[in-house]
Design a protein around this motif. Structure first.
Motif, PDB file in Angstrom:
ATOM      1  N   GLY A 270      32.046 -19.001 -21.422  1.00 11.14           N
ATOM      2  CA  GLY A 270      33.030 -18.372 -22.286  1.00 11.14           C
ATOM      3  C   GLY A 270      33.102 -19.011 -23.657  1.00 11.14           C
ATOM      4  O   GLY A 270      33.257 -18.322 -24.676  1.00 11.14           O
ATOM      5  N   GLN A 271      32.974 -20.332 -23.717  1.00  9.08           N
ATOM      6  CA  GLN A 271      32.999 -21.026 -25.003  1.00  9.08           C
ATOM      7  C   GLN A 271      31.796 -20.652 -25.855  1.00  9.08           C
ATOM      8  O   GLN A 271      31.874 -20.653 -27.089  1.00  9.08           O
ATOM      9  CB  GLN A 271      33.054 -22.528 -24.771  1.00  9.08           C
ATOM     10  N   PHE A 272      30.670 -20.346 -25.212  1.00  7.47           N
ATOM     11  CA  PHE A 272      29.483 -19.934 -25.942  1.00  7.47           C
ATOM     12  C   PHE A 272      29.601 -18.498 -26.447  1.00  7.47           C
ATOM     13  O   PHE A 272      29.181 -18.184 -27.557  1.00  7.47           O
ATOM     14  CB  PHE A 272      28.248 -20.068 -25.039  1.00  7.47           C
ATOM     15  N   LEU A 273      30.204 -17.617 -25.636  1.00  9.43           N
ATOM     16  CA  LEU A 273      30.221 -16.191 -25.955  1.00  9.43           C
ATOM     17  C   LEU A 273      31.421 -15.763 -26.794  1.00  9.43           C
ATOM     18  O   LEU A 273      31.269 -14.952 -27.713  1.00  9.43           O
ATOM     19  CB  LEU A 273      30.215 -15.371 -24.661  1.00  9.43           C
ATOM     20  N   PHE A 274      32.618 -16.274 -26.502  1.00 11.25           N
ATOM     21  CA  PHE A 274      33.846 -15.682 -27.026  1.00 11.25           C
ATOM     22  C   PHE A 274      34.704 -16.690 -27.780  1.00 11.25           C
ATOM     23  O   PHE A 274      34.621 -17.901 -27.554  1.00 11.25           O
ATOM     24  CB  PHE A 274      34.677 -15.087 -25.886  1.00 11.25           C
ATOM     25  N   SER A 275      35.556 -16.155 -28.640  1.00  5.62           N
ATOM     26  CA  SER A 275      36.601 -16.938 -29.302  1.00  5.62           C
ATOM     27  C   SER A 275      37.749 -15.999 -29.670  1.00  5.62           C
ATOM     28  O   SER A 275      37.606 -14.774 -29.659  1.00  5.62           O
ATOM     29  CB  SER A 275      36.064 -17.627 -30.558  1.00  5.62           C
ATOM     30  N   ASP A 276      38.882 -16.608 -29.983  1.00  5.11           N
ATOM     31  CA  ASP A 276      40.060 -15.864 -30.471  1.00  5.11           C
ATOM     32  C   ASP A 276      40.492 -14.755 -29.520  1.00  5.11           C
ATOM     33  O   ASP A 276      40.964 -13.696 -29.949  1.00  5.11           O
ATOM     34  CB  ASP A 276      39.780 -15.250 -31.853  1.00  5.11           C
ATOM     35  N   ALA A 277      40.335 -14.979 -28.221  1.00  6.64           N
ATOM     36  CA  ALA A 277      40.748 -13.961 -27.252  1.00  6.64           C
ATOM     37  C   ALA A 277      42.263 -13.959 -27.097  1.00  6.64           C
ATOM     38  O   ALA A 277      42.913 -15.007 -27.169  1.00  6.64           O
ATOM     39  CB  ALA A 277      40.083 -14.210 -25.906  1.00  6.64           C
TER      40      ALA A 277
ATOM     41  N   SER B 272      37.613 -18.230 -22.944  1.00 10.08           N
ATOM     42  CA  SER B 272      36.838 -19.395 -23.409  1.00 10.08           C
ATOM     43  C   SER B 272      37.255 -20.682 -22.712  1.00 10.08           C
ATOM     44  O   SER B 272      37.196 -21.767 -23.297  1.00 10.08           O
ATOM     45  CB  SER B 272      36.965 -19.561 -24.933  1.00 10.08           C
ATOM     46  N   ARG B 273      37.626 -20.577 -21.440  1.00 15.59           N
ATOM     47  CA  ARG B 273      37.977 -21.773 -20.676  1.00 15.59           C
ATOM     48  C   ARG B 273      36.833 -22.217 -19.761  1.00 15.59           C
ATOM     49  O   ARG B 273      37.020 -23.110 -18.943  1.00 15.59           O
ATOM     50  CB  ARG B 273      39.258 -21.515 -19.865  1.00 15.59           C
ATOM     51  N   THR B 274      35.680 -21.573 -19.890  1.00 18.97           N
ATOM     52  CA  THR B 274      34.477 -21.992 -19.162  1.00 18.97           C
ATOM     53  C   THR B 274      33.366 -22.230 -20.189  1.00 18.97           C
ATOM     54  O   THR B 274      33.463 -21.812 -21.357  1.00 18.97           O
ATOM     55  CB  THR B 274      34.013 -20.915 -18.168  1.00 18.97           C
ATOM     56  N   ALA B 275      32.295 -22.921 -19.769  1.00 24.89           N
ATOM     57  CA  ALA B 275      31.184 -23.210 -20.678  1.00 24.89           C
ATOM     58  C   ALA B 275      30.567 -21.923 -21.203  1.00 24.89           C
ATOM     59  O   ALA B 275      30.275 -21.801 -22.411  1.00 24.89           O
ATOM     60  CB  ALA B 275      30.139 -24.064 -19.964  1.00 24.89           C
TER      61      ALA B 275
ATOM     62  N   ASN C  61      36.574 -14.825 -14.065  1.00 27.28           N
ATOM     63  CA  ASN C  61      36.330 -13.798 -15.073  1.00 27.28           C
ATOM     64  C   ASN C  61      37.329 -13.910 -16.230  1.00 27.28           C
ATOM     65  O   ASN C  61      36.962 -13.816 -17.406  1.00 27.28           O
ATOM     66  CB  ASN C  61      36.422 -12.415 -14.423  1.00 27.28           C
ATOM     67  N   VAL C  62      38.602 -14.125 -15.902  1.00 27.62           N
ATOM     68  CA  VAL C  62      39.629 -14.283 -16.930  1.00 27.62           C
ATOM     69  C   VAL C  62      39.383 -15.551 -17.734  1.00 27.62           C
ATOM     70  O   VAL C  62      39.475 -15.563 -18.969  1.00 27.62           O
ATOM     71  CB  VAL C  62      41.033 -14.312 -16.289  1.00 27.62           C
TER      72      VAL C  62
END
Length: 403
Positions: free
Chosen positions: A104-111, A99-102, A93-94
């Motif tokens: 996450g890279q699609f959904l999020f940035s600048d976390a 954005s360390r999973t595929a 989840n973290v």
């Protein structure tokens, strides 16, 4: 460079306060009733102290790495939107949010996450001779950009995490986290409770999340780059921010448009920051008002703001600028409430009144004397079109907040 006595009251130096014991759950209170005054072993104290340092390191690196040896294999995680079980699910989840999973890279940035303090973990001895560890509490601010949406909104959450920690003498770490419960400042603070948090329905949390990522509409143009700050709390109807020490040009005025014109001319070639900050006395027959434009600020690598030499020399020249002053404003923690109507007197005074009611509701204490004036900030270029951004500001008392 001196601060006029009638304007921009500064807050004395402040320090983080320990987490309010009111955040302890009823289960914690029942544990406390069973404790005696016996002292736990020094090795356990060392283990708990190390765990608190490990947590601080995890927040600083956004859990890269996550020190899984400090978590029980069956650790539980609960926040207003999510319930997970097991250290592997916890870590996935973290990693997704960071954005360390595929996915996450699609959904999020600048976390990113900022840790404000780590408290708790006090040791005691129960009546049966066993050691007890009070919950460890962290206070933080989280942000991430939801890049899967075309307008790429940035969501910001602040809150607390409560870690349930137990003694584990068979492990190398000596202690284990067996549960973590997160609360958001925007939905979980109980009114008039002294700072207690409580759970809410998942639908409330989903509504809060959607409210943050929905389109904001056409925004009015900002008048200048914004004075930076650290967000300490995104609460229900307000924010709490920490501003660094900064310098500013300040001018008494009777008409706001004339003050904007004068400060704009004065800072031409010098540079200024936003917002324009105005002070108006509540019960002053003279109706004296002042406007301040920030000039320079203290960066993280500095101990004080750069001296605005050109502005100081210009103000010292007298003549047209005889009423202009350049001053230092101390670092401070302030509460803020936004409004989107034009900054007319009824709008500003209503927002100030509402913010003071909110601070009382959430057990935050304004600086003594702040009630004598109304302070408001304007970010937009004058006569600009679009959704406006105005705010009322109230300085918080040293010790009147948990940061």
């Amino acid at each position: 460079i001196t601060l006029p006595t009638h304007a921009f009251t500064t807050i004395p130096s402040f320090a983080s306060t320990r987490f309010n014991v009111a955040l302890q759950s009823s289960a914690d209170a029942s544990k406390s009733n069973e404790k005696t005054s016996s002292s736990p072993s020094s090795s356990l104290k060392s283990d708990v102290s190390k765990l608190k340092r490990i947590l601080a390191r995890e927040y600083a690196t956004f859990f890269e790495p996550m020190y899984t040896e400090y978590y029980s294999p069956s650790v539980t995680f609960n926040d207003p939107m999510t319930t997970l079980s097991g250290v592997e699910s916890y870590q996935k989840n973290v990693d997704m949010l960071a954005s360390r999973t595929a996915m996450g890279q699609f959904l999020f940035s600048d976390a990113g996450i900022v840790l404000h303090n780590v408290t708790g973990g006090t040791l005691s001895t129960n009546n049966d001779g066993s050691s007890n560890i009070d919950d460890i509490l962290t206070r933080w601010t989280l942000r991430f950009t939801f890049k899967a949406l075309p307008w790429k909104p940035t969501a910001r959450f602040s809150g607390v995490s409560i870690y349930d920690v137990v003694v584990d003498p068979k492990s190398d770490t000596g202690v284990k986290i067996v549960g973590q419960t997160d609360y958001w400042d925007s939905i979980n603070i109980l009114p008039k409770s002294g700072g207690k948090y409580d759970g809410v329905g998942t639908s409330v949390a989903i509504g809060e999340f959607i409210n943050q990522i929905k389109p904001g509409g056409f925004q009015a143009q900002a008048a200048a780059p914004e004075l930076p700050y650290q967000l300490l709390r995104r609460g229900d109807g307000y924010e709490v921010r920490r501003y660094p020490a900064y310098t500013g040009a300040i001018l008494p005025y009777s008409r706001r448009d004339e003050a904007f014109e004068s400060l704009g001319t004065f800072t031409k070639g010098i540079g200024a920051l936003g917002p324009a900050v105005m002070d108006v006395r509540r019960n002053d027959d003279s109706n004296e008002k002042v406007m301040l434009w920030p000039l320079t600020y203290t960066s993280p690598s500095e101990t004080e703001p750069p001296v605005p030499t050109a502005a100081i020399e210009k103000a010292a020249g007298g003549g047209r600028w005889r009423t202009m002053e350049v001053l230092n404003v101390a670092a401070k923690v302030i509460a803020v409430r936004e409004y989107t109507d034009a900054s007319m007197e009824p709008v500003v005074r209503k927002a100030d009144r509402e913010l003071r009611e909110i601070l009382d509701r959430d057990s935050l204490k304004p600086l003594e004397g702040s009630e004598d004036l109304v302070r408001f900030a304007q970010y937009d270029a004058i006569f600009s079109m679009g959704r406006r951004r105005g705010e009322v500001w109230i300085d918080l008392a040293d010790g009147g907040h948990p940061w």
